[in-house]
Design a protein around this motif. Structure first.
Motif, PDB file in Angstrom:
ATOM      1  N   MET A  48       0.840  -1.209   0.000  1.00 58.61           N
ATOM      2  CA  MET A  48       0.000   0.000   0.000  1.00 58.61           C
ATOM      3  C   MET A  48       0.875   1.260   0.000  1.00 58.61           C
ATOM      4  SD  MET A  48      -3.060  -1.218   2.565  1.00 58.61           S
ATOM      5  CE  MET A  48      -3.877   0.357   2.683  1.00 58.61           C
ATOM      6  N   GLU A  49       1.876   1.247   0.857  1.00 58.31           N
ATOM      7  CA  GLU A  49       2.767   2.417   0.939  1.00 58.31           C
ATOM      8  C   GLU A  49       3.540   2.600  -0.376  1.00 58.31           C
ATOM      9  OE1 GLU A  49       3.042   4.811   3.352  1.00 58.31           O
ATOM     10  OE2 GLU A  49       1.219   3.794   4.025  1.00 58.31           O
ATOM     11  N   ALA A  50       3.963   1.469  -0.923  1.00 59.54           N
ATOM     12  CA  ALA A  50       4.704   1.521  -2.188  1.00 59.54           C
ATOM     13  C   ALA A  50       3.833   2.155  -3.265  1.00 59.54           C
ATOM     14  CB  ALA A  50       5.122   0.116  -2.611  1.00 59.54           C
ATOM     15  N   HIS A  51       2.574   1.752  -3.304  1.00 60.64           N
ATOM     16  CA  HIS A  51       1.689   2.287  -4.343  1.00 60.64           C
ATOM     17  C   HIS A  51       1.416   3.771  -4.129  1.00 60.64           C
ATOM     18  CE1 HIS A  51      -1.034   2.203  -7.677  1.00 60.64           C
ATOM     19  NE2 HIS A  51      -1.888   2.912  -6.944  1.00 60.64           N
ATOM     20  N   LYS A  52       1.351   4.170  -2.867  1.00 54.36           N
ATOM     21  CA  LYS A  52       1.090   5.594  -2.585  1.00 54.36           C
ATOM     22  C   LYS A  52       2.277   6.475  -2.986  1.00 54.36           C
ATOM     23  CE  LYS A  52      -1.601   4.662   1.502  1.00 54.36           C
ATOM     24  NZ  LYS A  52      -1.483   4.823   2.961  1.00 54.36           N
ATOM     25  N   ASN A  53       3.456   5.886  -2.995  1.00 57.25           N
ATOM     26  CA  ASN A  53       4.630   6.670  -3.382  1.00 57.25           C
ATOM     27  C   ASN A  53       4.539   7.076  -4.844  1.00 57.25           C
ATOM     28  OD1 ASN A  53       7.376   7.729  -3.363  1.00 57.25           O
ATOM     29  ND2 ASN A  53       7.883   5.883  -4.555  1.00 57.25           N
ATOM     30  N   LYS A  54       4.730   8.344  -5.106  1.00 60.55           N
ATOM     31  CA  LYS A  54       4.677   8.822  -6.483  1.00 60.55           C
ATOM     32  C   LYS A  54       6.069   8.688  -7.100  1.00 60.55           C
ATOM     33  CE  LYS A  54       1.264  11.581  -8.329  1.00 60.55           C
ATOM     34  NZ  LYS A  54       0.383  12.722  -8.203  1.00 60.55           N
ATOM     35  N   GLY A  55       6.322   7.552  -7.679  1.00 59.27           N
ATOM     36  CA  GLY A  55       7.633   7.280  -8.247  1.00 59.27           C
ATOM     37  C   GLY A  55       7.814   5.782  -8.360  1.00 59.27           C
ATOM     38  N   PHE A  56       9.033   5.378  -8.630  1.00 62.03           N
ATOM     39  CA  PHE A  56       9.278   3.938  -8.777  1.00 62.03           C
ATOM     40  C   PHE A  56       9.432   3.288  -7.405  1.00 62.03           C
ATOM     41  CE2 PHE A  56      11.804   0.099  -9.406  1.00 62.03           C
ATOM     42  CZ  PHE A  56      11.039  -0.524 -10.381  1.00 62.03           C
ATOM     43  N   SER A  57       8.594   2.302  -7.137  1.00 64.25           N
ATOM     44  CA  SER A  57       8.593   1.625  -5.840  1.00 64.25           C
ATOM     45  C   SER A  57       8.822   0.148  -6.047  1.00 64.25           C
ATOM     46  CB  SER A  57       7.243   1.818  -5.143  1.00 64.25           C
ATOM     47  OG  SER A  57       6.896   3.177  -5.130  1.00 64.25           O
ATOM     48  N   LEU A  58       9.584  -0.438  -5.165  1.00 67.22           N
ATOM     49  CA  LEU A  58       9.829  -1.871  -5.272  1.00 67.22           C
ATOM     50  C   LEU A  58       9.680  -2.533  -3.914  1.00 67.22           C
ATOM     51  CD1 LEU A  58      12.310  -3.801  -7.391  1.00 67.22           C
ATOM     52  CD2 LEU A  58      12.396  -4.207  -4.932  1.00 67.22           C
ATOM     53  N   VAL A  59       8.917  -3.608  -3.906  1.00 70.20           N
ATOM     54  CA  VAL A  59       8.785  -4.420  -2.693  1.00 70.20           C
ATOM     55  C   VAL A  59       9.326  -5.809  -3.010  1.00 70.20           C
ATOM     56  CG1 VAL A  59       7.222  -5.355  -0.956  1.00 70.20           C
ATOM     57  CG2 VAL A  59       6.735  -3.122  -2.003  1.00 70.20           C
ATOM     58  N   GLU A  60      10.364  -6.197  -2.286  1.00 73.39           N
ATOM     59  CA  GLU A  60      10.902  -7.548  -2.440  1.00 73.39           C
ATOM     60  C   GLU A  60      10.214  -8.447  -1.420  1.00 73.39           C
ATOM     61  OE1 GLU A  60      15.150  -7.926  -1.721  1.00 73.39           O
ATOM     62  OE2 GLU A  60      14.990 -10.113  -1.581  1.00 73.39           O
ATOM     63  N   VAL A  61       9.729  -9.570  -1.884  1.00 72.70           N
ATOM     64  CA  VAL A  61       9.068 -10.503  -0.973  1.00 72.70           C
ATOM     65  C   VAL A  61       9.832 -11.821  -0.969  1.00 72.70           C
ATOM     66  CG1 VAL A  61       6.885 -11.519  -0.297  1.00 72.70           C
ATOM     67  CG2 VAL A  61       6.890  -9.521  -1.793  1.00 72.70           C
ATOM     68  N   ILE A  62      10.300 -12.208   0.202  1.00 72.12           N
ATOM     69  CA  ILE A  62      10.955 -13.517   0.324  1.00 72.12           C
ATOM     70  C   ILE A  62       9.854 -14.571   0.363  1.00 72.12           C
ATOM     71  CG2 ILE A  62      12.527 -14.940   1.698  1.00 72.12           C
ATOM     72  CD1 ILE A  62      13.846 -12.325   0.797  1.00 72.12           C
ATOM     73  N   THR A  63       9.886 -15.456  -0.618  1.00 72.16           N
ATOM     74  CA  THR A  63       8.827 -16.468  -0.698  1.00 72.16           C
ATOM     75  C   THR A  63       9.458 -17.846  -0.887  1.00 72.16           C
ATOM     76  OG1 THR A  63       6.941 -17.198  -2.033  1.00 72.16           O
ATOM     77  CG2 THR A  63       8.536 -15.804  -3.139  1.00 72.16           C
ATOM     78  N   ALA A  64       8.828 -18.840  -0.312  1.00 72.39           N
ATOM     79  CA  ALA A  64       9.438 -20.172  -0.290  1.00 72.39           C
ATOM     80  C   ALA A  64       9.165 -20.948  -1.567  1.00 72.39           C
ATOM     81  CB  ALA A  64       8.901 -20.956   0.900  1.00 72.39           C
ATOM     82  N   CYS A  65      10.209 -21.627  -2.041  1.00 74.90           N
ATOM     83  CA  CYS A  65      10.056 -22.600  -3.120  1.00 74.90           C
ATOM     84  C   CYS A  65      10.506 -23.936  -2.553  1.00 74.90           C
ATOM     85  CB  CYS A  65      10.916 -22.231  -4.325  1.00 74.90           C
ATOM     86  SG  CYS A  65      10.935 -23.514  -5.605  1.00 74.90           S
ATOM     87  N   PRO A  66       9.596 -24.647  -1.897  1.00 77.62           N
ATOM     88  CA  PRO A  66      10.004 -25.911  -1.273  1.00 77.62           C
ATOM     89  C   PRO A  66      10.409 -26.959  -2.307  1.00 77.62           C
ATOM     90  CG  PRO A  66       7.826 -25.185  -0.502  1.00 77.62           C
ATOM     91  CD  PRO A  66       8.181 -24.329  -1.672  1.00 77.62           C
ATOM     92  N   THR A  67       9.784 -26.905  -3.489  1.00 79.67           N
ATOM     93  CA  THR A  67      10.014 -27.942  -4.506  1.00 79.67           C
ATOM     94  C   THR A  67      11.436 -27.905  -5.062  1.00 79.67           C
ATOM     95  OG1 THR A  67       7.697 -27.806  -5.105  1.00 79.67           O
ATOM     96  CG2 THR A  67       9.153 -28.857  -6.698  1.00 79.67           C
ATOM     97  N   ALA A  68      11.974 -26.724  -5.273  1.00 73.19           N
ATOM     98  CA  ALA A  68      13.314 -26.636  -5.861  1.00 73.19           C
ATOM     99  C   ALA A  68      14.320 -26.128  -4.827  1.00 73.19           C
ATOM    100  CB  ALA A  68      13.299 -25.740  -7.085  1.00 73.19           C
TER     101      ALA A  68
END
Lengths: 190, 376, 274
Positions: free
Chosen positions: C185-205
């Motif tokens: 939400m905060e990223a979207h409110k920012n007027k400019g380029f915003s990036l959110v990195e999300v650590i997400t699990a890949c159990p299969t690989a």
């Protein structure tokens, strides 16, 4: 009846030959002629051998490049040698005698004229050597009318430089008139 | 008609695009197409359009597709190496049926080649450059006026058939300046894409009627549909069902085949009584036209067949000439790319000779004349 | 599915194609929660994605959605946003998609500070092709193309985009879903380029090759390895070995690309220029 002209303006990159070609072509349009302008150039913006070609014709123009040259302008030594191979017998060659020391044996009339030197000394700016050359070329050949080349030039030059350019063109025409009247300036090779 | 003026081929492309209603341009500098990018950087913003210089040619092609999905008429221009880089996303536009125009001012390749020299080495790449079987429309202008007219036509064809349309210039045509008299904007026929006439919930984005071209909704107008580079069904979603895959790809072919006669374009000069017919396109056609004239002066009956649409190729017109048992000479600044297809189309009905020159110079009329004398 | 987010999904496209235990669905849930929380008009919101497991997300979401070519999502999104600035544009990418093949587009989108919201699903590996190492695979971790452990160094993605000019950078994990929603939400409110990195699990690989245990254990590790940036402040700011900093990492004010473009055009028109 108007004839077709194949004109080649050559020298090195930075001498304003492509712009001179554009102005000459636009003058041709003002005279009611058909025109095509092409160019060949290397990767460098300055130096090397560069050429602009203009074909002026009352009819349609198919092949867009010069095949048999009616008028050659050579503003440096390299271009004078490289681009003088396909001159017609009744052609006119104008070389900048300030920069070209060796003139190869070519067909037609040759006018060695101190173009760059005159631009520097009489007009005050070496930069307008291309315009001096245009004046001389049109004065000697009549490829376009004087009115057309003047109007085409004035339509192209940056605001504030009209006077300088008009003077350069004038000097070129004067140089042509003198050269025509003085046979010693003309080398005739057949 | 506008007053006569001197104009460069690349400039005429930019003016043609503006006349066609260009609203988005993305590009990257590359010789000999850079003038198009420079001119549009000056002219497009003032007309309310969007100009962006992207980080490379791949991104330029991507941005063009993105903009077109929002309803923009979108263009990119490039040359040899940049055209190679655009290929993957050209395939995306073909598969996802996103209208766009790509101008490729051909220079001598492969690789960096001779950056300032003319060539016609991208004829096959324009057709087959991206992977996978797909339809494409490629037009090749031979004059400055044609640069203008065919750019307008490229947009019309792109919008009409929802395809990427490629303009294949060469360095001579792109950089050449000629006296032109161009039609005023009001005198041009401008085609815009057909939009859906149904409510969003009834919209099936890739369902086409009899003309095989589905209506196209803009992003942001409530249709909420999916666009993907995966082979998709009528609804726009990925499918691996053999029938659906085949039928989608077949429709892409059919929408061009069905309208073949509406798309193809060619010109003939002096072919009526000709015993030898030159086939040439782009700047080479200008040399060929002179060669026809020179041959005529020698009493040789020579004509010119100039394909204006390279792909699809004007097959019928070529075959009619072939049936008259002429001798063809295909003159190209490559080692026989279009000749290959012409030989296939002629199918042995008459001889097809090749004249190939790849030295960085426009083929001279005298060279063509020699070939005429040789085969006559 | 919770009724308040159901309207944002193409229900008929579910169940999704991701493996059991994959974190991508969690990211998606946070994304739609954020869109709902922001109250964005569904008809004026566009989801753009690249190629890879994460990028399949676009197909499940009920917006105008564009599933592009590998690495190029930001360049396509630039065309959409620049052409129609009133649209809300979210760009979903995997770590390989965004930082390897798409790395050039990433830094230039950040440099322009164009008003896009990028969400990078970082599972540290190329999942769709079966588990090859990516520029986000930590050194010494295993993949099918790094069977003895990767000898390359991983990008520090937040530092990379910050250096390139992004004006909002954040990181969360799929364990910290409330935080993730809030950051998007905060990223979207920012007027400019915003990036959110999300650590997400890949159990299969990634999980399997590196013996990281069950999906639940991988999720637990996300919790245990995370340090909120707020908790780092006051200390010397150093990140303890093996820990991952989450939260709002960077925020700055800078001119936004499209605003600058439109202002320049307006100024030109007022001057009477053409």
């Amino acid at each position: 009846m108007a004839q077709s002209w194949e004109v080649r303006l050559s020298g090195s990159g930075g001498q304003g030959l492509i712009l001179a070609g554009i102005i000459l072509a636009e003058a041709g349009i003002l005279d009611g002629q058909n025109v095509v302008q092409t160019q060949s150039y290397g990767p460098a913006a300055r130096g090397g051998a560069s050429k602009a070609e203009v074909i002026i014709s009352p009819g349609d123009i198919d092949y867009p490049k010069v095949l048999a040259c009616d008028v050659l302008l050579a503003l440096n030594q390299e271009s004078c040698i490289k681009y003088s191979g396909d001159l017609k017998n009744n052609s006119v060659t104008i070389v900048d005698s300030s920069l070209v020391k060796h003139i190869p044996p070519v067909a037609g009339k040759i006018y060695p004229l101190p173009i760059t030197k005159t631009a520097r000394e009489e007009v005050g700016r070496e930069l307008v050597a291309n315009v001096v050359a245009l004046g001389a070329l049109v004065g000697l050949t009549g490829v376009v009318s004087r009115e057309a080349i003047t109007n085409a030039l004035m339509a192209r030059v940056p605001r504030g430089t009209e006077e300088l350019n008009a003077k350069a063109l004038e000097v070129g025409f004067k140089m042509a008139a003198e050269a025509r009247n003085s046979q010693k300036n003309v080398q005739q090779v057949s | 008609m506008m007053p006569a003026r001197l104009m460069q081929g690349n400039e005429a492309c930019a003016e043609g695009a503006l006349a066609a209603g260009l609203s988005f341009y993305a590009g990257y500098p590359i010789t000999p197409s850079t003038e198009i990018t420079e001119i549009l950087s000056r002219k497009l913003p003032a007309r309310g359009g969007r100009f962006i210089q992207m980080e490379d040619e791949i991104a330029s092609m991507a941005a063009v597709i993105g903009a077109s999905l929002t309803g923009a008429k979108a263009l990119t221009a490039t040359s040899g190496p940049g055209f190679s880089l655009k290929q993957e996303n050209i395939g995306f536009a073909a598969l996802a049926e996103v209208p766009c125009v790509i101008i490729n001012v051909q220079r001598l390749g492969p690789s960096t080649g001779v950056a300032t020299a003319p060539a016609q080495g991208d004829v096959m790449q324009a057709k087959w450059g991206t992977h996978g079987d797909h339809p494409v429309i490629v037009l090749s202008p031979a004059s400055v006026k044609e640069c203008f007219m065919l750019t307008v036509r490229s947009f019309n064809l792109a919008e009409r058939f929802r395809v990427p349309v490629i303009m294949l210039l060469d360095e001579v045509v792109g950089h050449m300046r000629e006296r032109v008299e161009l039609p005023a904007v009001g005198e041009l026929n401008i085609i815009n894409r057909r939009k859906p006439e149904v409510e969003p919930h009834r919209y099936v984005p890739y369902r086409a009627g009899d003309d095989k071209v589905p209506p196209m909704a803009c992003f942001g107008e409530g249709y909420r549909y999916h666009v993907t580079g995966l082979i998709h069904d009528e609804n726009g979603f990925a499918t691996e069902k053999p029938d659906a895959v085949q039928s989608h790809l077949k429709r892409l072919q059919d929408k061009i085949l069905l309208h073949h006669s509406e798309i193809v374009d060619s010109e003939q000069v002096n072919t009526g009584e000709a015993e030898v017919v030159l086939i040439a396109y782009g700047s080479t056609a200008r040399s060929a036209a002179r060669a026809v004239r020179l041959a005529g002066e020698e009493g040789l009956k020579v004509g010119l067949f100039r394909p204006i649409s390279i792909w699809p190729f004007p097959e019928q017109q070529l075959k009619e000439l072939a049936r008259k048992k002429v001798k063809f000479i295909v003159a190209e600044m490559n080692f026989g790319q279009l000749a290959l297809d012409i030989e296939r189309l002629v199918g042995g009905l008459c001889p097809v000779h090749r004249l190939n020159q790849v030295n960085g110079e426009l083929i001279k009329p005298g060279t063509i004349l020699e070939k005429i004398r040789e085969v006559y | 599915m919770l009724p308040e987010v159901e309207q944002y999904f193409r229900i008929e496209k579910l169940p999704h194609m991701w493996c059991p235990g994959c974190g991508n669905g969690i990211v998606l849930h946070s994304l739609v929660n954020a869109i709902s929380g922001l109250g964005l008009n569904q008809d004026k919101t566009v989801i753009v994605s690249g190629i890879g497991c994460a990028s399949r997300a676009a197909g499940y979401l009920d917006f105008d959605t564009l599933h592009t070519t590998h690495g190029r999502a930001l360049a396509f999104a630039t065309g959409i946003k620049f052409s129609r600035p009133e649209l809300n544009v979210f760009v979903l990418m995997g770590d390989g998609d965004c930082t390897a093949i798409g790395g050039n587009h990433l830094i230039h989108a950040a440099r322009r500070n164009i008003n896009l919201t990028a969400i990078v699903f970082n599972n540290h590996i190329y999942g769709m092709t079966g588990g090859q190492y990516s520029p986000m695979t930590p050194s010494k971790k295993r993949a099918t193309t790094a069977v003895f452990g990767s000898v390359e160094r991983a990008f520090n993605l937040p530092e990379l985009v910050k250096g390139a000019g992004a004006t909002y950078v954040a990181r969360a994990t799929t364990y910290h879903t409330a935080l993730l929603t809030n950051l998007i939400m905060e990223a979207h409110k920012n007027k400019g380029f915003s990036l959110v990195e999300v650590i997400t699990a890949c159990p299969t690989a990634y999980g399997r090759y590196n013996k990281l245990g069950s999906p639940a254990e991988m999720l637990k590790a996300q919790r245990e390895n995370a340090v909120n940036i707020k908790d780092l402040r006051g200390s010397n700011g150093e990140v303890p070995e093996g820990k991952v900093v989450i939260g709002e990492l960077y925020r700055a004010e800078a001119p936004e690309y499209i605003e600058e473009y439109l202002a320049a055009v307006k100024a030109l028109q007022e001057k009477g220029g053409k």
